[in-house]
Design an enzyme around this catalytic site. Structure first.
Site, PDB file in Angstrom:
ATOM      1  N   VAL A 165       0.861  -1.193   0.000  1.00  0.00           N
ATOM      2  CA  VAL A 165       0.000   0.000   0.000  1.00  0.00           C
ATOM      3  C   VAL A 165       0.895   1.239   0.000  1.00  0.00           C
ATOM      4  CG1 VAL A 165      -1.737   1.270   1.309  1.00  0.00           C
ATOM      5  CG2 VAL A 165      -1.725  -1.244   1.342  1.00  0.00           C
ATOM      6  N   LYS A 166       0.606   2.154  -0.905  1.00  0.00           N
ATOM      7  CA  LYS A 166       1.389   3.393  -0.887  1.00  0.00           C
ATOM      8  C   LYS A 166       0.641   4.401  -0.024  1.00  0.00           C
ATOM      9  CE  LYS A 166       4.132   6.346  -3.916  1.00  0.00           C
ATOM     10  NZ  LYS A 166       5.400   6.253  -3.197  1.00  0.00           N
TER      11      LYS A 166
END
Ligand code: PMP
Length: 315
Positions: A165-166
């Site tokens: 997940v960014k």
């Protein structure tokens, strides 16, 4: 240090916010929204390079970056109320209305709208989406190098804060590692995962060259699924090199002929020492330089291949 901080009024003329272009100075949120909004926010970092003939901006891997933004939002259960074509157009609009004629970094990000009253941001909260931008100076072709050190901080992992997940909050981990590396006289940290294997840097993936083979940690080793990594592996294979995705031990960093970082921001960044041990002859290696040149050629639209990686915005 203050030169790294952008203050009100220092931005480009326009940014995009939840459906329309907004003057930079008017794009504020209530101070009470800051905490929860930043804990739950997800984002992307995308570059638009001036084409080699100076006629346009070329956005690199735009659709793939936007897809990753939706993937990040899905995993953390945020709802982005715009479809991909709308966001795509928003990014292109931001480039056009700011009349950029230099290399530009674009940052679309999504954060929970409004002032959240709960202690936790609930699932499904509607997001605001912002597309922010600024100019940057590319390091490609400038013979940049860096010294890296293995961090005493462990990379966040799938079981707690998925690195896939960014999310802005994931950068807490990278920040601690970066500060430690700088305090010890190095440029960047290399984080090991919970199994003690090499994962990535705080803002880029990593690869080594051993016995002529390019080796990089797999996408399940606690890394962001980097588009520069994928681009690099494709270009390296096209150059006829063998590319292996597998666990990498810390001590392999010490034996490698070459070590380099790969990321949108860092581009292709050669590592000349790890934990004070010189890598190769202490300068960027041949494979790294070939990759850097191939990458520069693709992002500036000079190469005949991979035109599908580029979205052209004529001046
Ligand atoms: N890992 C981390 C932690 C990053 O922040 C980045 C930069 N986005 C990368 C890897 C590289 O990803 P990409 O090549 O898609 O920019």
């Amino acid at each position: 240090m203050d030169s790294l901080v952008r203050m009100d009024g220092d931005g480009p003329e326009w940014l995009w916010r939840s459906g329309s272009l907004v003057p930079w100075a008017e794009a504020s949120v209530h101070v009470n929204a800051v905490g929860h909004a930043s804990v739950a926010a997800v984002f992307e970092g995308i570059k638009a390079y001036v084409s080699h003939d100076g006629s346009s901006l070329l956005v690199f891997r735009l659709d793939e970056h936007l897809k990753r933004l939706y993937d990040s939002a899905r995993i953390v259960r945020l709802h982005i109320p715009y479809d991909l074509p709308t966001l795509r157009e928003a990014l292109l609009d931001v480039l056009r209305v700011n009349r950029y004629r230099e290399d530009v970094y674009l940052r679309p990000w999504a954060f929970p709208a409004g002032v959240i009253q709960e202690q936790m941001v609930p699932a499904g909260v509607t997001c605001e989406v912002v597309v922010d931008s600024w100019t940057f100076t590319s390091g490609l072709g400038t013979e940049r190098e860096c010294r890296a050190a293995v961090s005493s901080w462990t990379r966040i992992n799938e079981a707690s804060m998925p690195p896939r997940v960014k999310a802005f909050s994931n950068y807490h981990n990278g920040r601690l590692a970066m500060i430690e590396a700088r305090e010890n006289g190095h440029d960047w940290p290399i984080l090991l995962n919970e199994r003690g294997k090499v994962s990535e840097g705080p803002g880029a993936c990593i690869a080594i060259v051993r016995d002529g083979e390019v080796i990089t940690p797999s996408t399940t080793s606690g890394i962001l699924e980097s588009l520069t990594r994928e681009t690099s592996l494709t270009l390296l294979r096209e150059m006829g090199l063998t590319v292996v995705e597998r666990d990498v031990d810390r001590t392999e960093l010490y034996l490698a002929e070459e070590v380099f970082f790969m990321g949108t921001g860092w581009e292709i960044l050669p590592v000349t020492s790890v934990d004070g041990l010189q890598v190769g002859d202490g300068t960027a290696g041949e494979v790294t330089r070939l990759l850097e040149a191939a990458y520069a050629s693709v992002v500036r639209g000079k190469s005949d291949g991979h035109k599908d990686w580029i979205t052209k915005v004529p001046f």
